[in-house]
Scaffold this motif. Structure first.
Motif, PDB file in Angstrom:
ATOM      1  N   ILE A  70       0.631  -1.318   0.028  1.00 28.98           N
ATOM      2  CA  ILE A  70       0.072  -0.121  -0.092  1.00 28.98           C
ATOM      3  C   ILE A  70       0.736   1.143  -0.085  1.00 28.98           C
ATOM      4  CG2 ILE A  70      -1.393   1.508   1.491  1.00 28.98           C
ATOM      5  CD1 ILE A  70      -3.053  -0.793   0.137  1.00 28.98           C
ATOM      6  N   GLY A  71       0.530   2.195  -1.001  1.00 31.42           N
ATOM      7  CA  GLY A  71       1.112   3.458  -0.924  1.00 31.42           C
ATOM      8  C   GLY A  71       2.466   3.612  -1.733  1.00 31.42           C
ATOM      9  N   THR A  72       2.869   2.283  -2.204  1.00 31.51           N
ATOM     10  CA  THR A  72       3.959   2.056  -3.428  1.00 31.51           C
ATOM     11  C   THR A  72       3.639   2.101  -4.560  1.00 31.51           C
ATOM     12  OG1 THR A  72       4.463  -0.136  -2.851  1.00 31.51           O
ATOM     13  CG2 THR A  72       5.504   1.383  -1.145  1.00 31.51           C
ATOM     14  N   ILE A 113      -0.348   3.451  -7.986  1.00 33.70           N
ATOM     15  CA  ILE A 113      -0.197   3.102  -6.499  1.00 33.70           C
ATOM     16  C   ILE A 113      -1.408   2.787  -5.851  1.00 33.70           C
ATOM     17  CG2 ILE A 113       0.181   4.545  -4.167  1.00 33.70           C
ATOM     18  CD1 ILE A 113       2.189   6.266  -6.054  1.00 33.70           C
ATOM     19  N   PRO A 114      -1.382   1.428  -5.055  1.00 34.46           N
ATOM     20  CA  PRO A 114      -2.874   1.185  -4.431  1.00 34.46           C
ATOM     21  C   PRO A 114      -2.921   1.666  -3.349  1.00 34.46           C
ATOM     22  CG  PRO A 114      -1.276  -0.484  -4.525  1.00 34.46           C
ATOM     23  CD  PRO A 114      -0.469   0.480  -5.283  1.00 34.46           C
ATOM     24  N   THR A 115      -4.066   2.105  -2.802  1.00 29.51           N
ATOM     25  CA  THR A 115      -4.432   2.503  -1.414  1.00 29.51           C
ATOM     26  C   THR A 115      -5.539   1.690  -0.948  1.00 29.51           C
ATOM     27  OG1 THR A 115      -5.745   4.238  -2.224  1.00 29.51           O
ATOM     28  CG2 THR A 115      -3.612   4.719  -1.500  1.00 29.51           C
ATOM     29  N   GLN A 116      -5.849   1.342   0.508  1.00 26.26           N
ATOM     30  CA  GLN A 116      -6.767   0.523   0.777  1.00 26.26           C
ATOM     31  C   GLN A 116      -8.145   1.088   0.533  1.00 26.26           C
ATOM     32  OE1 GLN A 116      -6.168  -1.388   4.542  1.00 26.26           O
ATOM     33  NE2 GLN A 116      -8.229  -1.223   5.129  1.00 26.26           N
ATOM     34  N   ARG A 117      -9.208   0.348   0.066  1.00 31.85           N
ATOM     35  CA  ARG A 117     -10.508   0.757  -0.204  1.00 31.85           C
ATOM     36  C   ARG A 117     -11.514   0.282   0.679  1.00 31.85           C
ATOM     37  NH1 ARG A 117     -14.860  -0.496  -4.084  1.00 31.85           N
ATOM     38  NH2 ARG A 117     -16.004   1.106  -4.438  1.00 31.85           N
TER      39      ARG A 117
END
Length: 504
Positions: free
Chosen positions: A155-157, A492-496
């Motif tokens: 997450i975030g990278t 960049i993925p972030t938690q949904r």
């Protein structure tokens, strides 16, 4: 002696070309002997489309000694893949393709006939039937969930979308082939190695080779394409041989001590192929080389094109945030923010399905499909196509034909929401042929459709996505037998989802 042979060849070539008196399609003249070869562009799909605007939907090109006819309209495609499908059911393989597949023993390049019908029937019946796909439902889910879990740790990278999709699909296909679970570390090692191999294979298959256009030069392999592909073929042997040897020992009851793999009890696809190899009464004997050619076909076809399409969809969605928002709202309604995605959700995700089809329309994985070779002279579009001509279906042009599509260059998924029965991947609507049509339609459609949808739904439901700061979405294409993005998509993925249990 070589110069004398070449001179004699060129003289007979000119003589044989002049003897073709039937009414051929129009087309550019090119130069003596080499024809249009010096004028071929790197973006061949676009160049072929521009030539269609100049010469009409059917035209010819002399590429050295090879006569090539390009079809650029739905009606002409129908004549070839439906009305005269039997005549056009064989391929026109490159030398590189033959070198890779031990002489063309895979489903993709094998000539139409008893051998091709046998291996395709075995593949579809044993690996892609409804029963087989239902039996392997859990392993597909396991691999996608592993990917989501791994992504959550990043997450975030920034991550490379194509690599994620490729390795996920590779593990799925390998598990389906061997019918057992591969140790995750070993699978990732093989997958990374195989991905590098696939890149090199696609590059060589896409490279113009003078030996394909002047057969007299084939023995000299002037550009070294055949030598390089045979070297890559040995690399394939190094991947498949240990696995096949292990599976053979297991079938003989000698156990399986390598790779951390466990049998599932049910006959797997590899076991079925090995049993066919041992059968003395088989109508069409299958050799070990043919098995490896078929495996290469399945693994490349099931991984590279899937990864390519996942990347294109994600790129289009990042380029159109309002579309991404809408599909995530659909996922929230159908799946629920307190649930993970499962395959049984797929039939209800109509907007995601429309997005995928619109992406296949704008970015078909194989923009020129696989070249055909008629087994006899025929008439198409009022013109003669001689036997053994290379026939190319320019699907990229057909999918962007302004006569068939409103705003053909625009990304508008909504166009696939009306009359959904008209749009499928089975090649019945000749305006939309991402997998081809007729006898040689892609055999892997059932798995490809399931996996691309499932993977996309999971990525979009589990995470929000953005491009790295200062970066812009690049939608430019890099032409090849498989059309990829010119620049890999980094996001960049972030938690949904709120519950961490959904990422465990």
């Amino acid at each position: 002696m070589l110069l004398l042979s070449i001179f004699f060849y060129l003289w007979t070539f000119h003589k044989s070309r002049n003897q073709i008196t039937a009414r051929l399609p129009p087309g550019p003249c090119g130069l003596p002997i080499v024809g249009y070869l010096p004028f071929l562009d790197t973006d061949l799909h676009r160049q072929f489309t521009e030539l269609a605007n100049q010469y009409g939907p059917i035209y010819k090109l002399w590429l050295g000694k090879k006569l090539c006819v390009v079809l650029n309209s739905p009606s002409l495609a129908k004549e070839v893949v439906r009305d005269q499908d039997m005549i056009f059911s064989s391929r026109d393989p490159h030398i590189a393709a033959l070198a890779l597949t031990y002489g063309g023993f895979n489903i993709l390049w094998a000539p139409y006939g008893p051998y091709w019908r046998t291996i395709r029937k075995v593949f579809v019946r044993e690996m892609l039937s409804n029963t087989s796909l239902e039996d392997t439902y859990s392993l597909r889910g396991d691999e996608v969930k592993k990917t989501i879990r791994d992504l959550h740790s990043k997450i975030g990278t920034a991550v490379e979308i194509s690599e994620i999709a490729f390795l996920t699909e590779f593990n799925v296909v390998m598990s389906m082939l061997w019918g057992r679970t591969v140790d995750s570390q070993r699978a990732k090692s093989i997958g990374t190695e195989f991905r590098a191999l696939v890149f090199k294979i696609i590059e060589l298959l896409s490279k113009p080779n003078v030996s394909d256009f002047f057969p007299i030069l084939a023995r000299f392999d002037v550009q070294g394409v055949e030598r390089e592909m045979k070297r890559l073929s040995k690399w394939v042997d190094g991947i498949f041989d240990p696995l096949l040897e292990s599976r053979t020992r297991m079938s003989r009851g000698e156990g399986d001590q390598e790779g951390g793999m466990k049998s599932k009890g049910k006959k797997d696809f590899i076991q079925i192929l090995l049993e066919l190899k041992e059968r003395e009464d088989a109508a069409i004997p299958i050799t070990l080389q043919q098995i490896k050619a078929l495996l290469l076909d399945i693994v490349i076809g099931g991984t590279d094109t899937t990864a390519t399409m996942v990347e294109w969809v994600m790129a289009e969605l990042l380029h159109k945030p309002e579309v991404m928002k809408k599909v995530q709202e659909e996922l929230a309604d159908i799946v629920g923010l307190d649930n993970g995605v499962e395959e049984y959700h797929m039939p209800k995700l109509h907007y995601l399905d429309a997005i995928l089809k619109e992406t296949f329309r704008l970015h078909p994985a194989l923009p020129l499909l696989v070249p055909k070779r008629p087994n006899q002279s025929s008439i198409v579009g009022g013109y003669t196509i001689p036997k053994d001509t290379r026939v190319v279906l320019n699907v990229w042009a057909i999918h962007r034909d302004p006569e068939g599509w409103d705003g053909p260059s625009e990304f508008k998924p909504e166009r696939f929401l009306s009359d959904t029965s008209e749009w499928d991947y089975n090649g019945n609507n000749f305006k939309f042929l991402p997998f081809g049509s007729g006898r040689r339609i892609c055999a892997g459609i059932p798995l490809a459709e399931k996996m691309v949808m499932y993977m996309l739904a999971s990525l979009l439901h589990s995470f929000n996505w953005k491009v790295p700061e200062g970066e812009e979405i690049d939608l430019s294409e890099k032409f090849g037998i498989v059309m990829k993005k010119s620049k890999p998509l980094i996001a960049i993925p972030t938690q949904r989802l709120s519950s961490l249990k959904l990422y465990a």
